[in-house]
Design a protein around this motif. Structure first.
Motif, PDB file in Angstrom:
ATOM      1  N   TYR A 292       0.825  -1.205   0.000  1.00 26.27           N
ATOM      2  CA  TYR A 292       0.000   0.000   0.000  1.00 26.27           C
ATOM      3  C   TYR A 292       0.861   1.258   0.000  1.00 26.27           C
ATOM      4  O   TYR A 292       0.644   2.175  -0.794  1.00 26.27           O
ATOM      5  N   LEU A 293       1.840   1.319   0.909  1.00 22.75           N
ATOM      6  CA  LEU A 293       2.687   2.508   1.000  1.00 22.75           C
ATOM      7  C   LEU A 293       3.532   2.703  -0.251  1.00 22.75           C
ATOM      8  O   LEU A 293       3.692   3.827  -0.731  1.00 22.75           O
ATOM      9  N   VAL A 294       4.062   1.615  -0.803  1.00 20.05           N
ATOM     10  CA  VAL A 294       4.890   1.724  -2.007  1.00 20.05           C
ATOM     11  C   VAL A 294       4.065   2.220  -3.185  1.00 20.05           C
ATOM     12  O   VAL A 294       4.493   3.107  -3.939  1.00 20.05           O
ATOM     13  N   SER A 295       2.850   1.697  -3.343  1.00 20.78           N
ATOM     14  CA  SER A 295       2.042   2.097  -4.497  1.00 20.78           C
ATOM     15  C   SER A 295       1.433   3.493  -4.330  1.00 20.78           C
ATOM     16  O   SER A 295       1.391   4.266  -5.277  1.00 20.78           O
ATOM     17  N   LYS A 296       0.975   3.830  -3.134  1.00 18.71           N
ATOM     18  CA  LYS A 296       0.325   5.126  -2.946  1.00 18.71           C
ATOM     19  C   LYS A 296       1.308   6.288  -3.036  1.00 18.71           C
ATOM     20  O   LYS A 296       1.005   7.316  -3.629  1.00 18.71           O
ATOM     21  N   PHE A 297       2.479   6.137  -2.456  1.00 11.13           N
ATOM     22  CA  PHE A 297       3.440   7.228  -2.415  1.00 11.13           C
ATOM     23  C   PHE A 297       4.560   7.065  -3.448  1.00 11.13           C
ATOM     24  O   PHE A 297       5.527   7.796  -3.417  1.00 11.13           O
ATOM     25  N   GLN A 298       4.416   6.096  -4.351  1.00 12.62           N
ATOM     26  CA  GLN A 298       5.383   5.832  -5.421  1.00 12.62           C
ATOM     27  C   GLN A 298       6.807   5.761  -4.877  1.00 12.62           C
ATOM     28  O   GLN A 298       7.693   6.511  -5.285  1.00 12.62           O
ATOM     29  N   LEU A 299       6.994   4.855  -3.926  1.00 10.10           N
ATOM     30  CA  LEU A 299       8.305   4.685  -3.312  1.00 10.10           C
ATOM     31  C   LEU A 299       9.153   3.744  -4.156  1.00 10.10           C
ATOM     32  O   LEU A 299       8.643   2.825  -4.786  1.00 10.10           O
ATOM     33  N   ASP A 300      10.443   3.982  -4.155  1.00 10.82           N
ATOM     34  CA  ASP A 300      11.384   3.135  -4.881  1.00 10.82           C
ATOM     35  C   ASP A 300      11.826   2.007  -3.956  1.00 10.82           C
ATOM     36  O   ASP A 300      12.440   2.251  -2.915  1.00 10.82           O
ATOM     37  N   LYS A 301      11.532   0.774  -4.334  1.00 12.20           N
ATOM     38  CA  LYS A 301      11.850  -0.365  -3.477  1.00 12.20           C
ATOM     39  C   LYS A 301      13.349  -0.531  -3.270  1.00 12.20           C
ATOM     40  O   LYS A 301      13.786  -1.098  -2.283  1.00 12.20           O
ATOM     41  N   ASP A 302      14.150  -0.042  -4.209  1.00 12.14           N
ATOM     42  CA  ASP A 302      15.598  -0.174  -4.077  1.00 12.14           C
ATOM     43  C   ASP A 302      16.175   0.824  -3.071  1.00 12.14           C
ATOM     44  O   ASP A 302      17.200   0.562  -2.448  1.00 12.14           O
ATOM     45  N   LYS A 303      15.545   1.984  -2.919  1.00 14.94           N
ATOM     46  CA  LYS A 303      16.035   3.013  -1.998  1.00 14.94           C
ATOM     47  C   LYS A 303      15.557   2.814  -0.566  1.00 14.94           C
ATOM     48  O   LYS A 303      16.151   3.330   0.363  1.00 14.94           O
ATOM     49  N   ILE A 304      14.484   2.076  -0.388  1.00 11.42           N
ATOM     50  CA  ILE A 304      13.827   1.960   0.913  1.00 11.42           C
ATOM     51  C   ILE A 304      14.680   1.144   1.884  1.00 11.42           C
ATOM     52  O   ILE A 304      15.211   0.100   1.535  1.00 11.42           O
ATOM     53  N   ASN A 305      14.781   1.641   3.103  1.00 14.30           N
ATOM     54  CA  ASN A 305      15.335   0.848   4.194  1.00 14.30           C
ATOM     55  C   ASN A 305      14.182  -0.002   4.716  1.00 14.30           C
ATOM     56  O   ASN A 305      13.331   0.475   5.478  1.00 14.30           O
ATOM     57  N   VAL A 306      14.146  -1.244   4.295  1.00 16.15           N
ATOM     58  CA  VAL A 306      12.999  -2.107   4.559  1.00 16.15           C
ATOM     59  C   VAL A 306      12.838  -2.370   6.058  1.00 16.15           C
ATOM     60  O   VAL A 306      11.719  -2.396   6.559  1.00 16.15           O
ATOM     61  N   LEU A 307      13.923  -2.534   6.773  1.00 21.29           N
ATOM     62  CA  LEU A 307      13.831  -2.793   8.202  1.00 21.29           C
ATOM     63  C   LEU A 307      13.202  -1.599   8.934  1.00 21.29           C
ATOM     64  O   LEU A 307      12.353  -1.775   9.812  1.00 21.29           O
ATOM     65  N   PHE A 308      13.589  -0.374   8.555  1.00 20.88           N
ATOM     66  CA  PHE A 308      12.983   0.826   9.143  1.00 20.88           C
ATOM     67  C   PHE A 308      11.488   0.870   8.838  1.00 20.88           C
ATOM     68  O   PHE A 308      10.667   1.175   9.708  1.00 20.88           O
ATOM     69  N   MET A 309      11.140   0.551   7.616  1.00 15.96           N
ATOM     70  CA  MET A 309       9.738   0.596   7.204  1.00 15.96           C
ATOM     71  C   MET A 309       8.920  -0.469   7.948  1.00 15.96           C
ATOM     72  O   MET A 309       7.815  -0.192   8.416  1.00 15.96           O
ATOM     73  N   PHE A 310       9.463  -1.670   8.079  1.00 20.83           N
ATOM     74  CA  PHE A 310       8.735  -2.734   8.779  1.00 20.83           C
ATOM     75  C   PHE A 310       8.575  -2.405  10.262  1.00 20.83           C
ATOM     76  O   PHE A 310       7.529  -2.661  10.844  1.00 20.83           O
ATOM     77  N   ARG A 311       9.600  -1.834  10.878  1.00 23.13           N
ATOM     78  CA  ARG A 311       9.486  -1.443  12.288  1.00 23.13           C
ATOM     79  C   ARG A 311       8.468  -0.320  12.464  1.00 23.13           C
ATOM     80  O   ARG A 311       7.710  -0.298  13.433  1.00 23.13           O
ATOM     81  N   GLY A 312       8.458   0.618  11.520  1.00 19.01           N
ATOM     82  CA  GLY A 312       7.469   1.694  11.572  1.00 19.01           C
ATOM     83  C   GLY A 312       6.057   1.175  11.433  1.00 19.01           C
ATOM     84  O   GLY A 312       5.142   1.622  12.138  1.00 19.01           O
TER      85      GLY A 312
END
Length: 133
Positions: free
Chosen positions: A56-76
């Motif tokens: 949802y967050l990646v598609s709604k805010f057009q986030l780049d999966k390669d730039k994302i700190n996935v661990l930070f995002m999952f903890r958030g």
């Protein structure tokens, strides 16, 4: 102790319990599946666990999966979900009305908190520079 202090302590304990359970039992498996680390090898290769909040967050805010700190995002996401559940549960527990009205208020609170907090979290991720643009 007054009622406000009891409610705050109840909400804090509820938050901690929900966060720990959500983080260690649900999120760890999804994080490992996202990174390709699975504990059991299955003969039939299944689709990795679908992580709805992440998608949802990646598609709604057009986030780049390669730039994302996935661990930070999952903890958030774990923090947000635990906060939403504990705040709703605490407020509903201390409202002195009948059960049907509690369900209606709780249902509305859950949707309002999900929309508001995920919107703020998505904007935070965009400000961190993780968008495609």
């Amino acid at each position: 102790m007054n009622e406000v202090t009891k409610a705050f302590i109840f909400g804090l304990i509820t938050f901690l319990i929900i966060f720990i359970i959500y983080y260690f039992f649900i999120l760890k498996d999804k994080f490992d599946a996202y990174n390709g680390k699975t504990k059991k090898k299955k003969k039939k290769q299944e689709k990795p666990l679908d992580f709805i909040e992440f998608t949802y967050l990646v598609s709604k805010f057009q986030l780049d999966k390669d730039k994302i700190n996935v661990l930070f995002m999952f903890r958030g996401i774990a923090f947000l979900n635990a906060f939403i559940i504990s705040v709703t549960g605490t407020i509903i527990y201390y409202i002195p009305v009948n059960m049907i009205i509690k369900f209606i208020i709780g249902f509305a609170m859950v949707f309002a908190l999900i929309y508001a907090l995920y919107e703020l979290f998505g904007r935070l991720l965009v400000k961190k520079g993780w968008s495609k643009k």
